[in-house]
Design an enzyme around this catalytic site. Structure first.
Site, short mmCIF file in Angstrom:
data_model
loop_
_atom_site.label_atom_id
_atom_site.label_comp_id
_atom_site.label_asym_id
_atom_site.label_seq_id
_atom_site.Cartn_x
_atom_site.Cartn_y
_atom_site.Cartn_z
N SER A 126 0.84 -1.20 0.00
CA SER A 126 0.00 0.00 0.00
C SER A 126 0.87 1.25 0.00
O SER A 126 1.99 1.25 0.55
CB SER A 126 -0.84 -0.06 1.27
OG SER A 126 -1.36 1.19 1.59
N TYR A 151 -2.16 -0.65 10.83
CA TYR A 151 -2.39 -1.26 9.51
C TYR A 151 -1.18 -1.00 8.59
O TYR A 151 -0.64 -1.92 7.98
CB TYR A 151 -3.67 -0.71 8.87
CG TYR A 151 -3.74 -1.01 7.40
CD1 TYR A 151 -4.07 -2.28 6.94
CD2 TYR A 151 -3.42 -0.04 6.44
CE1 TYR A 151 -4.10 -2.58 5.58
CE2 TYR A 151 -3.45 -0.32 5.08
CZ TYR A 151 -3.79 -1.60 4.66
OH TYR A 151 -3.79 -1.89 3.31
N LYS A 155 1.95 -3.49 6.69
CA LYS A 155 2.44 -3.52 5.30
C LYS A 155 3.95 -3.30 5.27
O LYS A 155 4.67 -3.96 4.52
CB LYS A 155 1.72 -2.46 4.46
CG LYS A 155 0.23 -2.74 4.26
CD LYS A 155 -0.03 -4.06 3.55
CE LYS A 155 -1.50 -4.39 3.42
NZ LYS A 155 -1.77 -5.75 2.92
#
Ligand code: NAD
Ligand code: WQD
Length: 342
Positions: A126, A151, A155
């Protein structure tokens, strides 16, 4: 036919990618435990492609259950790993759930890559790995800033795990794809974004407001230093994004990669403001959106968009849809999904 395991195949980007893979001659199996999806999506995929995809309802954090998929499918040549929890807000209040789900799923799949000699692995990363980047547009070598959420940290950690894995396993090709802001739906409106959790991303908020599921929507800030004061993002149509996965798999299978660990930014390479996105929606649908200007949303980066030249040059990938195509297809999908459920 090259067999590909798609993890998170019933989710938003996974389902669109399955369609593109089938259209391009791949055989697909899926694994998804419906944590944030519904099995009906398999009907949508079948209606578009004419193929029924077999989905294993397995939690990827369960290593034995995951191994069973590989025992039954010894000919899996590659994996595209979408399955993850993805709500930035939720991750702030439930960091352990995010680390457990996203990291254990990745580790279990990599264990299977090693044990079952899978040659190609594509990872959903992302633009959030860049955090508040200092330079625009961001390239794959733009240094990472501090992660803005647990989050985003999953990644960053996922990419680091894959880099170490690639050093120790030179015969496995790893391709990391950093998505910017995926949006829109398949042109048929038979599949689209249908999360179980309440949507908070801009495009579904726009379509849900227009159809009356929400009374109004908020524009988070019009006092930023941008051309109209609202934040800038790089909205990439989900079918263009899907095709980048097919191209990445072909790139790895055909051994066109220079290294066994490569990273690609996937965006259209242009920034669109929140107000421009709203106006694009109003233009293509002829509907007036009930929005009001609100305060800034905590944690928002002011502006981010991609330099996508690496993907263009090496993968031969070129996005062909713009913000208006995104709004048109997202709206068709909203109309159809609301009609089906009413
Ligand atoms: P999604 O939630 O629609 O799809 C993810 C799918 O994975 C869901 O169907 C869910 O049920 C499944 N899943 C989650 N955990 C699982 C587990 N432990 N075992 C089996 N299945 C599991 O999300 P999406 O928008 O399609 O995103 C796909 C990937 O792309 C994710 O890794 C996400 O972090 C990444 N990504 C998404 C965006 C975005 O804005 N949509 C942007 C950048 C990156
Ligand atoms: C876009 C713009 C909002 C809703 C998130 C994740 C990122 C990545 C993509 C997964 C912002 C504005 C939004 C609303 C608004 N996902 N907005 N009113 O925040 O860029 O990125 O999705 O990897 O990690 O953080 O996307 O769609 O939430 O917001 O004004 O009701 O729309 O402020 O400027 P974001 P978004």
């Amino acid at each position: 036919m090259t067999k590909v395991l798609v993890s998170g195949g019933c989710g938003y980007i996974g389902s669109h990618t399955i369609v593109d893979l089938i259209d391009n001659g791949f055989e697909v199996v899926s694994v998804d435990n419906y944590l944030n999806s519904d099995k009906n999506v398999l009907d949508g995929i079948e209606a578009i492609t004419g193929k029924r995809v077999n989905n294993y309802d397995v939690d990827l954090t369960d290593l034995e259950g995951t191994r069973d998929i590989f025992r039954e499918n010894e000919d899996i040549a590659g994996i595209i790993h979408f399955a993850a929890l993805k709500s930035v807000n939720e991750s702030v209040s439930k960091p352990l759930e995010y680390f457990k789900n996203n990291l254990n799923s990745l580790l279990n799949l990599l264990q299977c890559v090693k044990d079952y000699d899978v040659k190609h692995f594509i990872f959903s990363s992302s633009c959030s790995v860049y955090g508040n980047a200092d330079e625009l547009p961001v390239t794959e070598t733009t240094p990472w800033a501090e992660a803005e959420s647990p989050y985003a940290r999953t990644k960053q950690m996922g990419e680091n795990i894959l880099k170490d894995f690639s050093h120790a396993n030179p015969s496995t090709n790893i391709v990391v794809l950093r998505y910017f802001n995926p949006a829109g739906a398949h042109e048929s409106a038979l599949i689209g974004e249908a999360p179980i959790v309440v949507a908070s991303n801009l495009v579904p908020v726009i379509t849900e407001t227009a159809i009356g599921k929400r009374d109004e929507m908020k524009v988070f800030g019009d006092d930023y230093e941008t051309r109209d004061g609202s934040c800038i993002r790089d909205y990439i149509h989900v079918m263009d994004l899907a095709n980048a996965h097919t191209k990445s798999m072909e790139y790895a299978v055909e051994s066109r990669n220079a290294s066994n660990y490569e990273i690609f930014n996937l965006g259209i390479g242009e920034g669109v403001t929140v107000l421009e996105a709203i106006h694009a929606f109003e233009k293509v649908t002829g509907k007036q959106l009930n929005y009001k200007i609100a305060g800034r949303r905590e944690g928002d980066v002011i502006a981010i968009y991609a330099n996508n030249q690496n993907a263009a040059q090496k993968l031969g990938w070129q996005p062909s849809r713009n913000i208006e195509d995104i709004m048109k297809t997202a709206w068709s999908w909203e109309l159809r999904r609301t009609a089906v459920h009413s």
